[in-house]
Write a protein that holds these residues in place. Sequence first.
Motif, PDB file in Angstrom:
ATOM      1  N   ARG A 126      48.097  48.864 -23.683  1.00 43.22           N
ATOM      2  CA  ARG A 126      49.115  48.057 -24.353  1.00 43.22           C
ATOM      3  C   ARG A 126      48.513  46.981 -25.252  1.00 43.22           C
ATOM      4  O   ARG A 126      49.201  46.455 -26.129  1.00 43.22           O
ATOM      5  N   GLN A 132      56.994  47.056 -31.345  1.00 40.24           N
ATOM      6  CA  GLN A 132      58.017  48.075 -31.074  1.00 40.24           C
ATOM      7  C   GLN A 132      57.571  49.032 -29.961  1.00 40.24           C
ATOM      8  O   GLN A 132      58.346  49.342 -29.049  1.00 40.24           O
ATOM      9  N   VAL A 133      56.335  49.486 -30.035  1.00 46.56           N
ATOM     10  CA  VAL A 133      55.837  50.402 -29.009  1.00 46.56           C
ATOM     11  C   VAL A 133      55.667  49.670 -27.684  1.00 46.56           C
ATOM     12  O   VAL A 133      55.950  50.218 -26.614  1.00 46.56           O
ATOM     13  N   GLU A 135      57.482  47.368 -26.508  1.00 47.95           N
ATOM     14  CA  GLU A 135      58.796  47.258 -25.868  1.00 47.95           C
ATOM     15  C   GLU A 135      59.301  48.611 -25.370  1.00 47.95           C
ATOM     16  O   GLU A 135      59.888  48.707 -24.289  1.00 47.95           O
ATOM     17  N   ALA A 136      59.043  49.652 -26.156  1.00 43.18           N
ATOM     18  CA  ALA A 136      59.647  50.958 -25.849  1.00 43.18           C
ATOM     19  C   ALA A 136      58.858  51.778 -24.829  1.00 43.18           C
ATOM     20  O   ALA A 136      59.439  52.540 -24.048  1.00 43.18           O
ATOM     21  N   PHE A 137      57.523  51.649 -24.834  1.00 41.82           N
ATOM     22  CA  PHE A 137      56.696  52.540 -24.022  1.00 41.82           C
ATOM     23  C   PHE A 137      56.489  51.939 -22.630  1.00 41.82           C
ATOM     24  O   PHE A 137      55.428  51.443 -22.281  1.00 41.82           O
ATOM     25  N   THR A 138      57.530  52.003 -21.837  1.00 41.88           N
ATOM     26  CA  THR A 138      57.501  51.456 -20.481  1.00 41.88           C
ATOM     27  C   THR A 138      56.781  52.418 -19.541  1.00 41.88           C
ATOM     28  O   THR A 138      56.479  53.566 -19.894  1.00 41.88           O
ATOM     29  N   VAL A 141      58.880  55.521 -19.189  1.00 41.14           N
ATOM     30  CA  VAL A 141      58.758  56.434 -20.329  1.00 41.14           C
ATOM     31  C   VAL A 141      57.456  57.218 -20.218  1.00 41.14           C
ATOM     32  O   VAL A 141      57.422  58.435 -20.427  1.00 41.14           O
ATOM     33  N   GLY A 200      52.941  54.616 -32.626  1.00 44.06           N
ATOM     34  CA  GLY A 200      53.521  55.777 -31.972  1.00 44.06           C
ATOM     35  C   GLY A 200      52.455  56.523 -31.203  1.00 44.06           C
ATOM     36  O   GLY A 200      51.290  56.597 -31.645  1.00 44.06           O
TER      37      GLY A 200
END
Length: 209
Positions: A126, A132-133, A135-138, A141, A200
């Motif tokens: 991380r 953005q990643v 926050e999104a790539f938990t 996920v 990404g």
Amino acid sequence: MADSPQTLNALSARLAEQASVLAEAVGSPLASPAYLDLVRRALGVDDLADQVLKLCVQQSRDAGHTWQEIGDLLGVTRQAAFQRFGKPIDPRTGEPMDKTVHMADAAERAIEIVTAVLDGRMDEARQSFNAQVLEAFTDKVRGDGLATVAGLVGAFEGFGEGEPFVRRIGDHTVVDVPLRYEAGDMKARVAFDTDEKVAGIFILAPDTP
């Protein structure tokens, strides 16, 4: 484009000359140090061959052939052919898009990040993510994604054969890293933004454009 045939003729002549010199050197008795000279000559042949191929593709496009036809001939998708040889125009500026890869360590960083994600070292991974990643790539996920891949091709066994494929797509530097699983091959794709942060990260089928 009017000078392309002449340029192609000149490049083809140089390619033939260098290939002939290489063939002659390969056929001659060799002392050990001469093998490095063969590598150098082969690199020169490879570079010229790539230039000839690019000009041939350019002329094929000028003659009206489609990316599908060119991709079929090269054994790749039309999108992959376009990404390698096309000259996209930036709709924001109307100018040809820069396809130069400016991120010199993109392949090495992609491998490090993919390794960290697969090993579960997410705090380390991380550090390279953009907002953005991040926050999104938990963790959920990540877990769901790896479970989906395991359901398709089994357990991860290591990195696959071949070198990472690095290219510039739009504003991003994109790296595909071959992966080997127990029941098939996959590839990790890491996209870096202009700040060299991960924009990404995916695991895809190897033939995904």
